[in-house]
Design a protein around this motif. Sequence first.
Motif, mmCIF file in Angstrom:
data_model
loop_
_atom_site.group_PDB
_atom_site.id
_atom_site.type_symbol
_atom_site.label_atom_id
_atom_site.label_comp_id
_atom_site.label_asym_id
_atom_site.label_seq_id
_atom_site.Cartn_x
_atom_site.Cartn_y
_atom_site.Cartn_z
ATOM 1 N N ASN A 291 55.455 24.981 -34.779
ATOM 2 C CA ASN A 291 55.031 25.356 -36.121
ATOM 3 C C ASN A 291 56.238 25.319 -37.055
ATOM 4 O O ASN A 291 57.042 26.261 -37.094
ATOM 5 C CB ASN A 291 54.399 26.750 -36.109
ATOM 6 C CG ASN A 291 53.855 27.129 -37.482
ATOM 7 O OD1 ASN A 291 53.826 26.314 -38.407
ATOM 8 N ND2 ASN A 291 53.415 28.373 -37.619
ATOM 9 N N LEU A 292 56.360 24.233 -37.792
ATOM 10 C CA LEU A 292 57.523 24.060 -38.665
ATOM 11 C C LEU A 292 57.395 24.867 -39.955
ATOM 12 O O LEU A 292 58.359 24.945 -40.719
ATOM 13 C CB LEU A 292 57.726 22.579 -38.988
ATOM 14 C CG LEU A 292 58.049 21.674 -37.796
ATOM 15 C CD1 LEU A 292 58.265 20.245 -38.241
ATOM 16 C CD2 LEU A 292 59.279 22.192 -37.042
ATOM 17 N N GLU A 293 56.213 25.425 -40.210
ATOM 18 C CA GLU A 293 56.072 26.260 -41.406
ATOM 19 C C GLU A 293 56.560 27.687 -41.153
ATOM 20 O O GLU A 293 56.776 28.451 -42.089
ATOM 21 C CB GLU A 293 54.602 26.292 -41.844
ATOM 22 C CG GLU A 293 54.101 24.933 -42.337
ATOM 23 C CD GLU A 293 52.683 25.000 -42.836
ATOM 24 O OE1 GLU A 293 51.914 25.825 -42.305
ATOM 25 O OE2 GLU A 293 52.358 24.243 -43.766
ATOM 26 N N LYS A 294 56.731 28.026 -39.878
ATOM 27 C CA LYS A 294 57.238 29.351 -39.544
ATOM 28 C C LYS A 294 58.723 29.419 -39.864
ATOM 29 O O LYS A 294 59.476 28.494 -39.611
ATOM 30 C CB LYS A 294 56.998 29.624 -38.060
ATOM 31 C CG LYS A 294 57.397 31.021 -37.626
ATOM 32 C CD LYS A 294 57.096 31.229 -36.148
ATOM 33 C CE LYS A 294 57.510 32.627 -35.697
ATOM 34 N NZ LYS A 294 57.220 32.844 -34.256
ATOM 35 N N GLU A 295 59.127 30.548 -40.429
ATOM 36 C CA GLU A 295 60.515 30.709 -40.853
ATOM 37 C C GLU A 295 61.468 30.571 -39.655
ATOM 38 O O GLU A 295 61.295 31.199 -38.622
ATOM 39 C CB GLU A 295 60.702 32.091 -41.501
ATOM 40 C CG GLU A 295 62.100 32.290 -42.079
ATOM 41 C CD GLU A 295 62.239 33.636 -42.770
ATOM 42 O OE1 GLU A 295 63.349 33.943 -43.208
ATOM 43 O OE2 GLU A 295 61.227 34.366 -42.858
ATOM 44 N N GLY A 296 62.448 29.737 -39.808
ATOM 45 C CA GLY A 296 63.456 29.540 -38.768
ATOM 46 C C GLY A 296 63.164 28.397 -37.822
ATOM 47 O O GLY A 296 64.084 27.845 -37.206
ATOM 48 N N ASN A 297 61.896 28.003 -37.675
ATOM 49 C CA ASN A 297 61.562 26.919 -36.747
ATOM 50 C C ASN A 297 62.084 25.559 -37.220
ATOM 51 O O ASN A 297 62.479 24.711 -36.418
ATOM 52 C CB ASN A 297 60.049 26.851 -36.525
ATOM 53 C CG ASN A 297 59.591 27.833 -35.478
ATOM 54 O OD1 ASN A 297 60.391 28.608 -34.936
ATOM 55 N ND2 ASN A 297 58.297 27.828 -35.164
#
Length: 373
Positions: A291-297
């Motif tokens: 999940n690239l929308e998750k912060e830090g990913n």
Amino acid sequence: MRQILYNFFIVILVVVLTGCTDRIDLEDATLIVTLGLDLDEHNNLVVFETSPIFSREAKNNTDHFDVQSSTVQRSYTNFDAVVSASTRNGKMQLLLIGKRLLKQKEILPYLDALYRDPKNSTNLRMIAVDGPVSEVIHFEPKNKPRLSMYLSKMIDTSAMRHITSKVSLRKFHYMMVEPGITPFISEIKKDKEELRVVGTTLLDDKGYYRTSLNLRETELLDLVRNNQKASYSFTIPVKKSGDNNKNKKNISILVKPQRRYITTNYQDGVPQIDIEMKIVSNVTERTFQMNLEKEGNKRKLEAMIENEINKQMATLIKKLQRHQVDPIGLGLYVRAYHYNKWKAINKPWTDIFAKSSIRFTSHVEIKNIGVVK
């Protein structure tokens, strides 16, 4: 006044007509479009040539000839003995060189005739052949144009995709005489019933064959050389934390040309070279879930890509140092910023390059992850 104009007209006419004294009809000329150089089993030079046939009666559209000769210039005379028209070499598009020749002979003396004759094109493409040159010269692909056109387009397209290096005769001469870089040329191979681009051939400062780079290594070489004329796709294996070697995944990114920063220094008499490159990219393929929308990913993915690029580049640089070749041209930077130390070098730059400390660091920034989240 009329007599003066008449005389002036005659003079102009004579001057213009003198430019047509060496005119030759196409059907009376053998235009060499592809030249090949190789060694036979007794290490004698064999020169190959292909030329188009301009005759409606001919069944084939291309002539193939090969002669044993001591020099390239002498081979033209030998060609005239077997062809039906006068040989002309000013339209050459390709120069094929066998690996057997590159491994055993200095190549520059064999190219002297091509450089000295002003009628020769210095933009012809230089290509190394993995295998006998005769197999490529006599290859007639079905449903494809003439070999010279087909192979020229193949090299140009592959160079745009960064899986080979397009090198002209003029550029090759520069790399041969410039001590801060070693030469490299395209490499092809005949595989069954087709020709394949297999990467790049690396030569030393004398023109001897040293090693070859495959398609992936050629992409890395173009990246570190900052030779990206256009965006291109780059597939990288990545390893997520907790995965074993069998669970390594792949991600493809569209790399956009960015600036490269090279700093040089000396420590204990050894050059220290740091190469930093910012890579702005778009994700074009991903074979794992994240999940690239998750912060830090997103930053974690960028770090994984950076780690893999740095690792692959370190392996490539070690290979270059092991074979003592510098196709990157790092010697140009050492000479520019440490000229006094460069002047004091009493050995070839490639010897110094092999012992230099070289570090590549990438900084990846993902701008777009595509329409699928």
